[in-house]
Scaffold this active site. Structure first.
Site, PDB file in Angstrom:
ATOM      1  N   ASP A 461       0.913  -1.349   0.117  1.00 18.62           N
ATOM      2  CA  ASP A 461      -0.058   0.032  -0.049  1.00 18.62           C
ATOM      3  C   ASP A 461       0.737   1.288  -0.199  1.00 18.62           C
ATOM      4  OD1 ASP A 461       0.826  -0.511   2.595  1.00 18.62           O
ATOM      5  OD2 ASP A 461      -0.868   0.495   3.398  1.00 18.62           O
ATOM      6  N   ARG A 465       5.735   4.442   5.831  1.00 15.23           N
ATOM      7  CA  ARG A 465       5.364   4.426   7.454  1.00 15.23           C
ATOM      8  C   ARG A 465       5.667   3.048   7.723  1.00 15.23           C
ATOM      9  NH1 ARG A 465      -0.418   5.756   5.544  1.00 15.23           N
ATOM     10  NH2 ARG A 465      -1.447   3.554   5.340  1.00 15.23           N
ATOM     11  N   GLU A 467       4.116   0.154   7.850  1.00 15.60           N
ATOM     12  CA  GLU A 467       2.994  -0.588   7.124  1.00 15.60           C
ATOM     13  C   GLU A 467       3.655  -1.388   6.129  1.00 15.60           C
ATOM     14  OE1 GLU A 467      -0.748   1.449   7.254  1.00 15.60           O
ATOM     15  OE2 GLU A 467      -1.590  -0.167   6.096  1.00 15.60           O
ATOM     16  N   GLU A 736      -2.570   8.641  -0.852  1.00 18.78           N
ATOM     17  CA  GLU A 736      -3.522   7.836  -0.101  1.00 18.78           C
ATOM     18  C   GLU A 736      -4.868   8.571  -0.116  1.00 18.78           C
ATOM     19  OE1 GLU A 736      -2.328   6.739   3.826  1.00 18.78           O
ATOM     20  OE2 GLU A 736      -3.649   4.926   3.704  1.00 18.78           O
ATOM     21  N   HIS A 757       0.856   5.946  -2.772  1.00 20.08           N
ATOM     22  CA  HIS A 757      -0.231   5.209  -2.477  1.00 20.08           C
ATOM     23  C   HIS A 757      -1.029   4.881  -3.930  1.00 20.08           C
ATOM     24  CE1 HIS A 757      -1.345   3.898   1.532  1.00 20.08           C
ATOM     25  NE2 HIS A 757      -2.564   3.217   0.891  1.00 20.08           N
TER      26      HIS A 757
HETATM   27  C1  RAM Z   1      -4.648   1.241   5.224  1.00 19.72           C
HETATM   28  C2  RAM Z   1      -4.228   1.799   3.797  1.00 19.72           C
HETATM   29  C3  RAM Z   1      -4.403   0.580   3.037  1.00 19.72           C
HETATM   30  C4  RAM Z   1      -5.802   0.242   2.749  1.00 19.72           C
HETATM   31  C5  RAM Z   1      -6.078  -0.346   4.215  1.00 19.72           C
HETATM   32  C6  RAM Z   1      -7.417  -0.590   4.396  1.00 19.72           C
HETATM   33  O1  RAM Z   1      -3.904   0.559   5.757  1.00 19.72           O
HETATM   34  O2  RAM Z   1      -4.934   2.858   3.306  1.00 19.72           O
HETATM   35  O3  RAM Z   1      -4.235   1.085   1.593  1.00 19.72           O
HETATM   36  O4  RAM Z   1      -6.081  -0.994   1.910  1.00 19.72           O
HETATM   37  O5  RAM Z   1      -6.018   0.759   5.164  1.00 19.72           O
END
Ligand code: RAM
Length: 858
Positions: A461, A465, A467, A736, A757
Site C-alpha cells: 500500500d 510508514r 506498514e 493515499e 499509494h
Molecule cells: C490502510 C491503507 C491501505 C488500505 C487499508 C484498508 O492501511 O490505506 O491502502 O487498503 O488501510
C-alpha cells in the site's frame, strides 16, 4: 519471419526453475502486413551443440497453428540443475519456413527436497532487544582445478547478501524476497563459473532481519516468522579435471557481528565503519576471533525457486536542490518521491556520526515532514572510519522519500553528496501514455512512480510508514493499470501464490498478503483480490496456468461467501468505500455507501468471474453453478438495495458505480441509475466523492453507459477533490487520500497519510484503454485479438498510447487536425484487431500499420 524474445516461464534466461514443465513463449519479428505464424517447430537440448545438431530433449516436429505463447514443455523429464537450451522456427502465412531463432537458455533448480544437503546456519540471538547487529558468515574452500560449471543455490530466513572472493554475487537485493516463510521460502541460483579458478576461495554472507525477523505490522512487533536469522547455501562445482565438489553451509562456517549495528525495513540502518573487517570475504583472512556458526533445524516450509524477478537497483536520481533550513541541518530534494535509499558521500573524522532522515514532504519552514511515518524511524546513520571521503549505502532497509536530511556533518555538503537509488522488483516497462495536456502527463508519471515505489517484492500500500503491507484491495483495484505500465506477470504469479498460501481456513482471504495481521480478513473488495488478480493476469497475458493453479482457492472463497451470506446478501465490507469523501470522522471505513451493498455487489461480481474461469478450465458443472449463484445474488441485490424506480440505497456515486459496473441492474433501472450518478457528480460541481472501491469504476462506467463526457470532466477537474488537484499541489506520486494535502486543510490525518499509494492511480487503465484506446478482448486474451477504440474528449488534441504485449508492440495515436481525427495504429504480428473509430463501423484488421482520418461530429 523469425521468432525472437524467447521466454521461459515468462522470463529471459531464468536461473533456477523448479517447474518441471516450463512454459515456452516467443514473439515474431516480421514487419509485413498480415504477418501470421502458421506452424512452428521447437527443439530443446541439453547443450548448445546438441541444440544445433541433434536436440536430445524435445523436438516438437512441425506443429500447425499460430500458437506462440506458453507452449508447455513435454520432452524428456528435466533433471535438477540441468542446463536447457531451446530455439524455435516459425512458418509464416505463406507457408514459408523462417530462420531458426537465437537460442534461449534456462537452468533447472533443485527438483527434489533431497537435493538439498546444506544445513541452515547462523548465530543464536544474543538478546531480543531492538537493535541486533547483522551477522557476517564466512567459509573458505580449495579447488584443485578450474570450474567448468559452478552454481550456487542460496536462501535465508531473513535477507542475505552473498559475496565471493570480495565481490557481490548477483545484482539482486532483498533476497530471497517475501513469502509466508512458514510455508514457502524462495531460493536463488547464481552462476559463478568464471569466478572459480583452481585455488583458495572465500564465501561471505551478511544476514539482515528483513520481513522475517524485523519490525512488521503497525503494532511495532518483530519476529513475525522467527527470531533467528539463518543461511542455506549449496555451491555445486564441476571441475575441469572431471571431478566435482559441493560446498555446503554447515558447522564448519564461522561468524561474527560486523559493522551493520542494526538494519530494519521500517527503522533504517546504522553502520559503524570503524568496525569494518577489510578482506573478510576474501581467502586467507584471519578469522580466528570469529566464532563457529550454529546449525539450526530446517522448517517444514517448502523450498521453491524464485518465481518473480528480484528487486534490483533501477535508476539513480540526482539532487535537484539543497537547502539548510536550520543551521547544520541539510536538506536535499531529489525532485521525485521515490523508494530505495540514498547514497551518501561523507568527509568526516574517525568516529563522527552522520544521520540521514528521509521524508516525502517538507514542513512550511523547509524542514522535513516525518510525522506521517508514524512508528517508522526511517533513519540511517553512519559512523566514519577515516579522514577521507567515505561512501555509504544501507543494505537491508528501504525508505519512501523525496527529501533527505543530513545532520552531523563537519562541513557544508554539496548536492553531489546525495544520490537517490531507486529499487523495485524487476518489471520491464511495457506501456507509455502521453497526450497534449502536461498535467495529465504528470498524472501518468505519478501513477508509474506509485507503481515503482510499491512493487517491491509484493504489491504494497505504501513504502514509507510502519506498514508497507500487501493490502489485497489496493492490489485488486490497481492491477489492470499495473499490467499496462509494466510487465508484471511473474510478479503477480508469485503474489497470487502468496494469496493462496494465506487463504484463511474459512475460505476467505486476509486483508494483507503475506498475512501478518493474524488472519484478519473477509472484507469485500479486499478479499476479492484472490479472484480478481489471477483473472486479470489471465486477461492481460493470456495464460491459463494461473487460473488452474489458483482455481481451488478462488472456488473456496466464493463458497465461503455463499456460506456466510443470508438470502444471498453479504455484509462483510469493513473498509466500506475506503477513504471516500464524506467518511465518518475517526472511522475511514464508515462511508455513506452501505457496507452490505458493497459486499453483495462484489459477491455477484466474483461469482461471475469464477463461473467464467470454470468454463475456461472445462469445469462445466461449476460454470453453471456459479453463474446461477451470480444470478441469485443479483436478484437479492435488486430486492434489497434497488427501489422500484432504480434508485440505489445510499444514493452514492459508488453505489451506482457498483450496480452499473458489475451489471447488477435491469436495462430499465440502468438509465435511472446513470441519471442519479451524473446528477450527484454535477451537484458537487462535476466532482467525485468516491474512495478505493468506487474510484476505479468511475471513468469506465461513465464511458460504457454513454457519459464519457463526464468521465473526461472528472479527469480534467482541477479543483479538490480530483486527480489533477494532487498534481497541481506538486504531487509526484499518487496519494493515499484525496486530501493527503490540500491548500485549505494542509496535511491530512497524520495517523494514516501516505504520499505514495497507488490505489487512486487505477484511472490509468482508462487512460490507456479509452483515451488512447488500446484494449483487450476477454474472448481472446493476452491481446491475441486487440480492440482499438480511441475516444477523444476533454479538450485533448493528441494522444499517444503504446503497449508492449506478449505478441509485440501495439500503438494507438491520434490527433485532432482541422475537425478531423487522424489515427495511427500498429498491430503486432500474429494478432488481429478490431478498430472502432468515432462514427465509423468497426473494421477488422490483421498485423500491420494503419492510418485513418475520421470527420468528427459535433
Ligand atoms: C490502510 C491503507 C491501505 C488500505 C487499508 C484498508 O492501511 O490505506 O491502502 O487498503 O488501510
Amino acid at each position: 519471419m523469425r521468432a525472437m524474445d524467447l521466454k521461459s516461464e515468462n522470463r529471459t534466461s531464468p536461473m533456477g526453475l523448479d517447474e518441471k514443465n516450463p512454459r515456452l513463449s516467443w514473439r515474431l519479428d516480421d514487419p509485413r502486413c498480415g504477418a501470421r505464424q502458421t506452424a512452428y517447430r521447437l527443439v530443446v537440448a541439453s547443450t548448445l551443440e546438441k541444440l544445433t545438431g541433434k536436440p536430445d530433449l524435445w523436438d516438437t516436429g512441425r506443429v500447425n497453428g499460430d500458437r506462440t505463447l506458453d507452449v508447455v514443455y513435454a520432452g524428456k523429464a528435466l533433471k535438477s540443475r540441468q542446463d536447457v537450451w531451446w530455439r524455435v522456427q516459425a512458418w509464416d502465412h505463406e507457408g514459408l519456413a523462417g530462420e531458426w531463432s537465437d537460442p534461449a537458455h534456462f537452468v533447472m533448480g533443485y527438483l527434489k527436497p533431497s537435493d538439498w544437503k546444506a544445513q541452515w546456519i547462523g548465530r543464536p540471538l544474543d538478546s531480543r532487544e531492538e537493535s541486533q547487529p547483522c551477522p557476517f558468515l564466512r567459509h573458505e574452500f580449495q579447488l584443485p582445478a578450474d570450474a567448468v560449471r559452478a552454481r550456487v543455490h542460496v536462501t535465508a530466513r531473513g535477507l542475505f547478501e552473498l559475496r565471493l572472493d570480495g565481490r557481490r554475487v548477483g545484482e539482486d537485493y532483498f533476497t530471497p524476497g517475501w513469502t509466508d516463510y512458514s510455508k514457502r521460502v524462495q531460493y536463488l541460483v547464481y552462476d559463478v563459473t568464471s569466478d572459480l579458478k583452481a585455488g583458495l576461495h572465500a564465501l561471505g554472507v551478511i544476514l539482515g532481519d528483513g520481513w522475517y525477523a524485523g519490525h512488521l505490522g503497525f503494532k511495532g512487533e518483530r519476529f513475525q516468522y522467527g527470531d533467528t536469522l539463518s543461511l542455506l547455501l549449496q555451491l555445486d562445482v564441476d571441475l575441469a579435471d572431471g571431478t566435482s565438489r559441493t560446498i555446503l553451509s554447515g558447522p564448519d562456517w564461522r561468524t561474527i557481528l560486523g559493522p551493520i549495528r542494526s538494519s530494519d525495513i521500517y527503522h533504517g540502518e546504522h553502520y559503524d565503519a570503524r568496525l569494518e573487517m577489510p578482506g573478510w570475504d576474501r581467502p586467507e583472512y584471519d578469522d580466528s576471533v570469529w566464532q563457529p556458526v550454529t546449525v539450526f533445524p530446517a522448517s517444514r516450509a517448502a523450498l521453491v525457486a524464485k518465481v518473480n524477478e528480484p528487486v534490483r537497483r533501477q535508476e539513480e536520481l540526482a539532487t535537484r536542490e539543497q537547502t539548510e533550513p536550520v543551521f547544520g541541518v541539510h536538506v536535499f530534494d531529489l525532485g521525485q518521491n521515490m523508494v530505495g535509499w540514498a547514497r551518501i558521500k561523507i568527509r568526516g573524522r574517525p568516529g563522527q556520526k552522520v544521520t540521514m532522515r528521509y521524508a516525502e514532504m517538507l514542513n512550511a519552514d523547509g524542514t522535513v515532514y516525518t510525522a506521517n511515518l508514524r512508528g517508522a524511524k526511517g533513519t540511517d546513520s553512519y559512523i566514519c572510519r577515516s579522514e577521507g571521503e567515505e561512501v555509504f549505502e544501507p543494505h537491508f532497509t528501504f525508505h519512501g522519500f523525496r527529501y533527505v536530511e543530513l545532520t552531523g556533518l563537519r562541513e557544508k555538503p554539496v548536492p553531489e553528496d546525495v544520490t537517490g537509488i531507486v529499487l523495485h522488483s524487476g518489471m520491464p516497462a511495457t506501456g507509455a501514455f502521453e497526450c497534449s495536456d502536461p498535467l495529465v502527463n504528470r498524472l501518468q508519471q505519478n501513477i508509474v512512480w506509485g507503481q515503482k515505489g510499491n512493487f517491491l517484492e509484493v504489491p504494497t500500500d505504501c513504502p514509507q510508514r510502519d506498514e508497507r503491507l500487501g493490502w489485497t484491495g489496493d492490489a485488486q483495484v490497481f492491477i489492470r493499470t499495473a499490467c499496462f505500465n509494466r510487465d508484471v506477470e511473474s510478479f503477480f504469479e508469485k503474489w497470487c501464490a502468496d494469496v493462496a498460501d494465506s487463504q484463511l481456513s474459512s475460505g476467505s482471504f486476509p486483508h494483507v498478503v503475506p498475512d501478518v495481521l493474524g488472519g484478519q480478513g473477509d472484507c469485500a473488495a479486499w478479499a476479492d483480490a484472490g479472484v480478481i488478480c489471477p483473472w486479470t493476469v489471465y486477461l492481460c497475458y493470456g495464460d491459463t496456468r494461473i487460473l488452474e493453479r489458483q482455481y481451488d482457492s478462488m472456488r473456496r472463497f466464493v463458497e465461503w461467501r455463499c456460506k456466510t451470506s443470508r438470502g444471498y446478501i453479504h455484509d462483510r465490507a469493513c473498509f466500506g468505500d475506503w477513504l471516500s469523501i464524506d467518511i465518518a470522522e475517526n472511522d475511514p471505513g464508515r462511508t455513506p455507501t452501505p457496507r452490505d451493498l458493497i459486499a453483495t455487489a462484489y459477491f455477484a461480481h466474483t461469482a461471475g468471474i469464477l463461473s467464467r474461469v470454470a468454463a475456461i478450465l472445462g469445469r462445466k458443472a461449476d460454470a453453471r453453478k456459479y453463474r446461477e449463484i451470480q444470478r441469485k445474488v443479483k436478484a437479492a441485490f435488486n430486492r434489497e438495495f434497488v427501489s422500484p424506480s432504480g434508485r440505489v440505497v445510499g444514493d452514492t456515486q459508488t453505489g451506482y458505480l457498483l450496480a452499473l459496473g458489475f451489471d447488477l441492474l435491469s436495462k430499465r433501472h440502468q438509465a435511472h441509475a446513470l441519471e442519479r450518478l451524473v446528477a450527484d457528480i454535477e451537484g458537487r460541481g462535476w466532482k467525485l466523492s468516491t474512495g478505493f472501491v468506487g474510484t476505479p469504476l468511475l471513468a469506465p462506467v461513465l464511458t460504457r453507459f454513454g457519459r464519457m463526457d463526464v468521465a473526461y470532466r472528472l479527469l480534467m477537474q482541477q479543483e479538490y477533490p480530483s486527480w489533477l488537484y494532487t498534481v497541481l499541489q506538486g504531487g509526484t506520486t499518487m496519494w493515499e487520500r484525496w486530501n493527503s494535502y490540500t491548500k485549505h486543510g494542509g496535511f491530512g490525518d497524520v495517523n494514516m497519510n501516505s504520499f505514495n499509494h497507488y490505489a487512486y492511480g487505477a484511472i490509468g487503465e482508462w487512460m490507456y484503454n479509452t483515451v488512447a484506446g488500446i484494449d483487450l478482448d476477454p474472448a481472446e486474451p493476452g491481446y491475441k485479438h486487440i480492440l482499438i477504440h480511441p475516444r477523444p474528449g476533454g479538450g485533448l488534441t493528441w494522444v499517444r498510447g503504446e503497449l508492449m504485449t506478449r505478441q509485440g508492440v501495439v500503438t494507438s495515436r491520434w490527433a485532432l487536425v482541422d475537425g478531423m481525427m487522424e489515427v495511427q495504429v500498429t498491430i503486432p504480428p500474429n494478432t488481429r484487431a478490431t478498430v472502432v473509430l468515432p462514427g465509423r463501423k468497426p473494421v477488422k484488421v490483421a498485423a500491420g500499420r494503419y492510418e485513418y482520418r475520421v470527420k468528427l461530429g459535433r
